[in-house]
Design an enzyme around this catalytic site. Structure first.
Site, short mmCIF file in Angstrom:
data_model
loop_
_atom_site.label_atom_id
_atom_site.label_comp_id
_atom_site.label_asym_id
_atom_site.label_seq_id
_atom_site.Cartn_x
_atom_site.Cartn_y
_atom_site.Cartn_z
N GLY A 70 -16.10 0.46 24.54
CA GLY A 70 -16.28 1.19 23.28
C GLY A 70 -16.16 0.22 22.11
O GLY A 70 -15.64 -0.89 22.27
N ALA A 71 -16.69 0.67 20.96
CA ALA A 71 -16.61 -0.19 19.77
C ALA A 71 -16.21 0.62 18.53
O ALA A 71 -16.42 0.20 17.41
CB ALA A 71 -17.94 -0.88 19.54
N GLN A 120 6.60 -8.81 3.02
CA GLN A 120 6.14 -8.38 1.69
C GLN A 120 7.24 -8.51 0.64
O GLN A 120 6.98 -8.89 -0.50
CB GLN A 120 5.63 -6.93 1.78
CG GLN A 120 4.30 -6.84 2.53
CD GLN A 120 3.95 -5.42 2.95
OE1 GLN A 120 4.82 -4.57 3.12
NE2 GLN A 120 2.66 -5.16 3.12
N CYS A 138 0.82 -1.22 0.00
CA CYS A 138 0.00 0.00 0.00
C CYS A 138 0.86 1.27 0.00
O CYS A 138 0.40 2.33 -0.37
CB CYS A 138 -0.97 -0.01 1.17
SG CYS A 138 -0.20 -0.36 2.73
N ASN A 139 2.11 1.13 0.42
CA ASN A 139 2.96 2.32 0.48
C ASN A 139 3.96 2.43 -0.68
O ASN A 139 4.65 3.43 -0.80
CB ASN A 139 3.74 2.34 1.79
CG ASN A 139 2.86 2.75 2.95
OD1 ASN A 139 1.94 3.53 2.77
ND2 ASN A 139 3.12 2.19 4.11
#
Lengths: 267, 438
Positions: free
Chosen positions: B188-189, B120, B53-54
């Protein structure tokens, strides 16, 4: 004398370099060298004491502290090798250096009066030595716990945050050493009662050495019991291990200084 | 294959915006097409594509022109080269070698020292191998993967957390030792809660509790991580059960008050507990940390501060990794020089042997009356003459591999004896190898 000076130089330089290696890993090898030199020369010194002066020499405080210091270092070497806790050496060497120098510089009396040397006395001496090694290591783990806890509480990720083992781990080992030390000290304390009975025909007397030994047994026993009962916390154990070690020091040196008189007066 | 004929063309997060990177990236389908058409790049002797992705980086071995590589790239991804060429970087020779090593070591990553990139690069190498495209790049990738491993084992470049989620696990580890077997409560979600919960779930906890105001929002995460849902009404008992409590809700008021925490921890204050308040405004009353000296409470600023210090520590490791790369680049150059000399020596010996055999055959035709014994003597003599003649040349050439200044001599020998004209059949038969294509 040469071996004593060499051991002192080795331990002091190792403690300075071990602290320096916390900041810069390049000093690690030098701290190993200093510590190694100290350990080797102390081993030779102990062998020499044993060979030339016999077991009686080991009854004097400097020799006994030498044995305790040596034992604590050997156990620490195991920790460094097995658990890779190299930064622990900074704490061990510093503590050991202070104890070693104190034992060599202060005037002393015998721990056990030579007249009483017997198989029982040798057993007592051995058990007391191993328990003192445990108490010394509990002290070291306690100091490390408090230092690591201080950094975590102040939310500063600095030296000890990265280098010292986790709080839980330090607490576990401090607790183990306190418990083991107390177990080994219990026969020492009982034997002291027996020896007292031999001298004064009574199990209890208010002689300084016996009061000191009872104090040690009670303090460490309390800490061990707290752990067994699931009470008390890591901070308490760490502080307890530090204060309790004061009672060991007091028994080794303080009583000798306070109680003036013939050697057996301290018993 | 000379190392100065290795080149890399690509875009990465440093030069190219996401809008460009995503258009020229090689997804799985494009990757297959790219490798199938890679022979269209003229004079290439090996190709490998690292696409994450980079970054999208194309490593090519051989005498190829940049224009050819870009033409193949634009054809494969279907984006005009004018749209991405300005964002591209292009390195050749030592710079290209060093670049791949830096990538594998995580020095070129967005998160300094991250370890995912090593996997990768390995995947990219294996994919290139799968399509039989890796060719002369084999040694380069092999060495780069070794650099990646060395960087992580010999330095601290990959140690200490750089994300909030990872930092929560790391900080808990500083208190408990191993987080394994501990119980955690995530309140929290939202995005942060999900990130932290995933990091914690990967630690083999004894129990992961997820508390949220609305059950429906939490259920997805609960199912994904095999966690237990806790309604907010049961928060007190959940706090009492957990060693690690992470709160990251968008509640406007304090969610865990001192009274609530006191009630939850009654009788258990001697146990170590770590509270993380990652919410803004804060969910946990700061006074909670005063309940016991065994309670640690870190808010988002505290965690970020730890992450910043961790980053500084990693940055201090960069110079050590650079030293490893320098060392490996030098070794790579040396190996490439030696292998280049080796191939010329083999070619030269093989050519000389071919000539000897041909001329010997001609001579034997002209001398039909020789006995078998005399034939063997003549054959042995020609072989000895050849060996003695070539021996000094071979010794000198082997020493050129170690001498950077003399490496160009190898090209001169190749040129002088026209060793490039040798057919693969001749070379293969000389080495006892199967001939490609047969």
């Amino acid at each position: 004398m040469f071996l004593i000076v060499l051991t002192s130089c080795g331990y002091v330089s190792a403690s300075v370099l071990a602290v320096a290696q916390l900041y810069d890993g390049r000093y690690r090898r030098w701290s190993y060298l200093g510590g190694g030199a100290g350990l080797v020369s102390e081993t030779l010194w102990l062998i020499r004491q044993g060979a030339f002066e016999g077991f009686r020499a080991m009854m004097a405080v400097p020799d006994w502290v030498g044995v305790v210091v040596w034992g604590a270092l050997m156990v620490s070497v195991w920790f460094v090798r097995a658990k890779k806790w190299v930064p622990m050496l900074a704490f061990v060497y510093s503590t050991v250096s202070v104890l070693w120098l104190l034992s060599q510089l202060l005037s002393h009396r015998a721990l056990i009066v030579p007249a009483f040397i017997s198989p029982l006395a040798v057993g007592v001496w051995s058990s007391a030595s191993v328990s003192a090694v445990c108490f010394l290591l509990a002290l070291v783990f306690g100091i490390m716990y408090l230092e690591k806890e201080r950094e975590l509480r102040h939310k500063r990720a600095r030296l000890f945050y990265y280098q010292l083992p986790a709080l839980g781990e330090l607490d576990r080992w401090a607790g183990r050493f306190v418990g083991l030390g107390w177990l080994l000290y219990t026969p020492v304390w009982l034997a002291l009662l027996f020896l007292t009975h031999g001298v004064s025909q009574a199990l209890w007397c208010t002689r300084a050495r016996q009061v000191g030994a009872t104090l040690i047994w009670l303090v460490y026993g309390l800490a061990a019991m707290m752990r067994v009962l699931g009470r008390g916390d890591g901070h308490g154990m760490a502080r307890g291990a530090m204060w309790a070690f004061l009672s060991v020091l007091l028994n080794a040196w303080g009583i000798d200084s306070i109680c003036v008189g013939p050697p057996h007066a301290a018993l | 294959m000379q190392h100065n004929k290795i080149q890399v063309v690509g875009v990465n997060h440093r030069q190219a915006p996401l809008a460009v990177r995503e258009r020229v990236a090689f997804g799985p389908e494009l990757l297959e097409r790219a490798y199938q058409h890679h022979p269209s790049i003229r004079h290439q002797e090996g190709l490998a594509i690292v696409s994450t992705c980079n970054r999208t980086e194309i490593y090519v071995a051989g005498d190829c022109s940049l224009a050819d590589i870009l033409a193949w790239w634009e054809q494969t991804v279907g984006v005009a080269r004018g749209e991405f060429a300005d964002f591209c970087f292009w390195y050749q020779g030592t710079e290209a070698v060093s670049h791949l090593m830096r990538v594998a070591a995580g020095l070129d990553s967005m998160v300094l020292g991250e370890s995912e990139i090593l996997g990768q690069v390995k995947d990219a190498y294996q994919t290139a191998q799968h399509y039989q495209a890796v060719g002369a790049l084999h040694r380069l990738f092999h060495d780069a993967l070794r650099v990646g491993k060395r960087a992580r084992s010999e330095t601290d470049i990959g140690r200490n957390a750089l994300s909030v989620g990872h930092a929560v696990v790391e900080l808990s580890g500083k208190v408990f030792g191993s987080v394994q077997g501990r119980s955690a409560l995530v309140i929290g979600a939202g995005a942060t809660a999900q990130l932290v919960a995933r990091h914690l779930a990967a630690q083999d906890l004894s129990e992961l509790l997820i508390a949220n105001r609305t059950r429906v929002r939490a259920l997805g995460l609960v199912d994904e991580l095999g966690a237990t849902y806790v309604p907010l009404q049961d928060l007190v008992s959940a706090i009492g059960r957990a060693d690690i409590i992470v709160s990251c809700t968008s509640a406007a008021q304090v969610l865990i008050t001192k009274t609530m925490a006191s009630e939850a921890l009654r009788g258990h204050t001697h146990q170590l507990r770590f509270f993380f308040d990652l919410a803004v405004p804060r969910d946990i009353d700061p006074e909670v940390s005063r309940l016991s000296r065994n309670i640690f409470l870190y808010d988002i600023d505290d965690v970020t501060r730890v992450v910043d210090v961790n980053l500084q520590k990693r940055q201090r490791e960069v110079s050590k990794v650079e030293r490893i790369i320098q060392e490996e680049v030098a070794q790579f150059q040396e190996q490439m020089g030696a292998s280049q000399v080796g191939s010329v020596i083999r070619s030269l010996r093989q050519k000389a042997e071919t000539i000897r055999v041909q001329e010997l055959e001609k001579a034997m035709h002209r001398l039909p009356n020789l006995s078998e014994e005399e034939r063997l003597v003549v054959e042995e003599t020609t072989r000895l003459i050849l060996n003695k003649f070539l021996n000094d040349a071979m010794v000198s050439m082997r020493s050129w591999g170690q001498d950077e200044q003399k490496r160009s001599y190898v090209d001169a020998v190749r040129e002088l004896f026209r060793l490039n004209d040798l057919s693969p059949d001749a070379l293969a038969s000389d080495k006892g190898m199967p001939v490609p294509g047969r």
